[in-house]
Design an enzyme around this catalytic site. Structure first.
Site, mmCIF file in Angstrom:
data_model
loop_
_atom_site.group_PDB
_atom_site.id
_atom_site.type_symbol
_atom_site.label_atom_id
_atom_site.label_comp_id
_atom_site.label_asym_id
_atom_site.label_seq_id
_atom_site.Cartn_x
_atom_site.Cartn_y
_atom_site.Cartn_z
ATOM 1 N N LYS A 183 13.841 -3.692 -14.168
ATOM 2 C CA LYS A 183 11.672 -3.316 -14.144
ATOM 3 C C LYS A 183 11.789 -2.681 -14.409
ATOM 4 C CE LYS A 183 7.784 -4.061 -11.758
ATOM 5 N NZ LYS A 183 7.741 -5.524 -11.728
ATOM 6 N N ASP A 202 21.406 -5.212 -4.248
ATOM 7 C CA ASP A 202 22.043 -5.187 -2.948
ATOM 8 C C ASP A 202 21.009 -6.217 -2.186
ATOM 9 O OD1 ASP A 202 22.496 -4.585 -0.221
ATOM 10 O OD2 ASP A 202 21.288 -2.932 -0.384
#
Ligand code: NAI
Ligand code: MG
Length: 331
Positions: free
Chosen positions: A167, A224
């Site tokens: 990001k 995750d």
């Protein structure tokens, strides 16, 4: 002869471990097992969720098979301690749909490579006057080794593309470093395509065009979340294996936990543990044996006759394992 540490753990952990070892007994490769303790039952007996003895046994062995443990709030997590102690910086999660299982997409086959040691899971959090802060740690060293692992993995496994997920438009410094290092590493692998996406777009692409992924590499928290999304695409916790790999050690475990709701009923699906065992064989360089074992399992899943209740069958854990073993023996 390989030296393996076997940590059955709690709940269905020992049940799926017994199933996997039953099959491994039919292997042409010799293993020497050392059983070690971890988890909540171990805590009740010894006062520790992961005794030092388990850590040193695991460090000395060629690989560790881990079942599942029950984690009680407030207790130190045994598996997290073990991953740290062994410096298992890679978390490898395959996303593969097998015939006969409740997947959402047919023919999926990609791998998520998650950085396992830093990012937002640095463990550095503190309360402030207004709330709390968490520290997102991205080092050049950890970014480089995880990206290199992803490309090496791609090359070794005949995969064509590595996708970096980040990001960097918002997390300009931390993910900026991660993205830049990814492309630095990529330059050494001209035979493999490289691309990068923002994590939010990736979450969507996993639903709209999941077949376009091959190897994905990302930081801890994103990995995750995306790997659980990946698990959702191929249906059912009982089917999802994982590998934790470092420079000197490897630990292989199903993604599921100790499943107290079904523990002791002998209905736990052994597939995730069996596929984790395949990943271990692969890690040990026993690729042919790994492929044989995966084929034996996929045959049983496709047949759909001797499978556990979560897959629509009525077989027990050991009945399903025994069916896999019979096929494994003749392959
Ligand atoms: P869980 O994965 O144990 O169970 C979630 C649901 O999936 C349950 O309904 C369970 O019956 C089902 N399930 C899981 N594995 C299955 C299998 N092999 N076959 C058929 N059904 C299966 O997660 P939950 O319930 O959140 O956690 C239970 C305990 O496990 C907790 O103490 C948790 O902290 C621990 N845990 C441990 C992990 C580990 O050892 N790495 C990972 C996740 C949870
Ligand atoms: Mg998770």
């Amino acid at each position: 002869m390989y030296k393996l540490t076997v940590i059955p753990g709690d709940g269905i952990g020992p049940e799926v471990m017994e199933a996997a070892l039953h099959i491994l007994d039919a292997s042409e490769i010799d293993f020497d097992y050392e059983t070690a303790n971890a988890g909540n039952e171990c805590f009740k007996r010894t006062g520790s969720t992961i005794p030092q003895e388990t850590i040193s046994t695991s460090k000395k062995s060629d690989a560790t098979l881990f079942g599942a443990v029950t984690t009680v709030p407030g207790q130190k997590s045994g598996i997290i301690t073990l991953r740290k102690e062994l410096d298992l910086y890679v978390n490898l999660r395959p996303v593969k749909s097998y015939e006969g299982t409740p997947y959402l997409f047919k023919g999926l086959d990609f791998v998520i490579v998650r950085e396992n040691t830093e990012g937002l899971y640095s463990g550095v959090e503190e309360y402030t006057e207004d709330g709390a802060d968490a520290l997102r740690v991205v080092t050049r060293m950890a970014s480089e080794r995880i990206c290199r692992f992803a490309f090496e993995y791609a090359r070794k496994n005949m995969r064509n593309k590595v996708t970096a997920v980040h990001k960097a438009n918002v997390l300009k410094k931390t993910d900026g470093i991660f993205r830049d290092i990814f492309y630095d590493v990529a330059r050494g692998y001209n035979d493999i395509k490289s691309e990068d996406f923002y994590v939010d777009a990736t979450a969507m692409y996993l639903i709209t065009r999941p077949h376009s992924f091959d190897v994905m590499v990302t930081t801890n928290l994103f990995g995750d979340i995306l790997s659980d999304e990946g698990a959702g695409l191929v249906g059912g916790l009982g089917l999802i294996p994982s590998a934790n790999i470092g420079d000197n050690n490897g630990l292989f475990e199903p993604v599921h936990g100790s499943a107290p709701d079904i523990a002791g009923k002998e209905i736990a699906n052994p597939s995730a543990m069996i596929l984790s065992t395949c990943m271990m064989l692969d890690y040990l360089g026993e690729t042919e044996e790994a492929q044989k074992l995966e084929k034996a399992l996929t045959d049983v899943l496709r047949e759909g006759k001797v499978v556990t209740p979560d897959l629509g069958g009525s077989a027990s854990t050991m009945e399903m394992a025994d069916r896999v073993k019979k096929i494994f023996e003749i392959l």
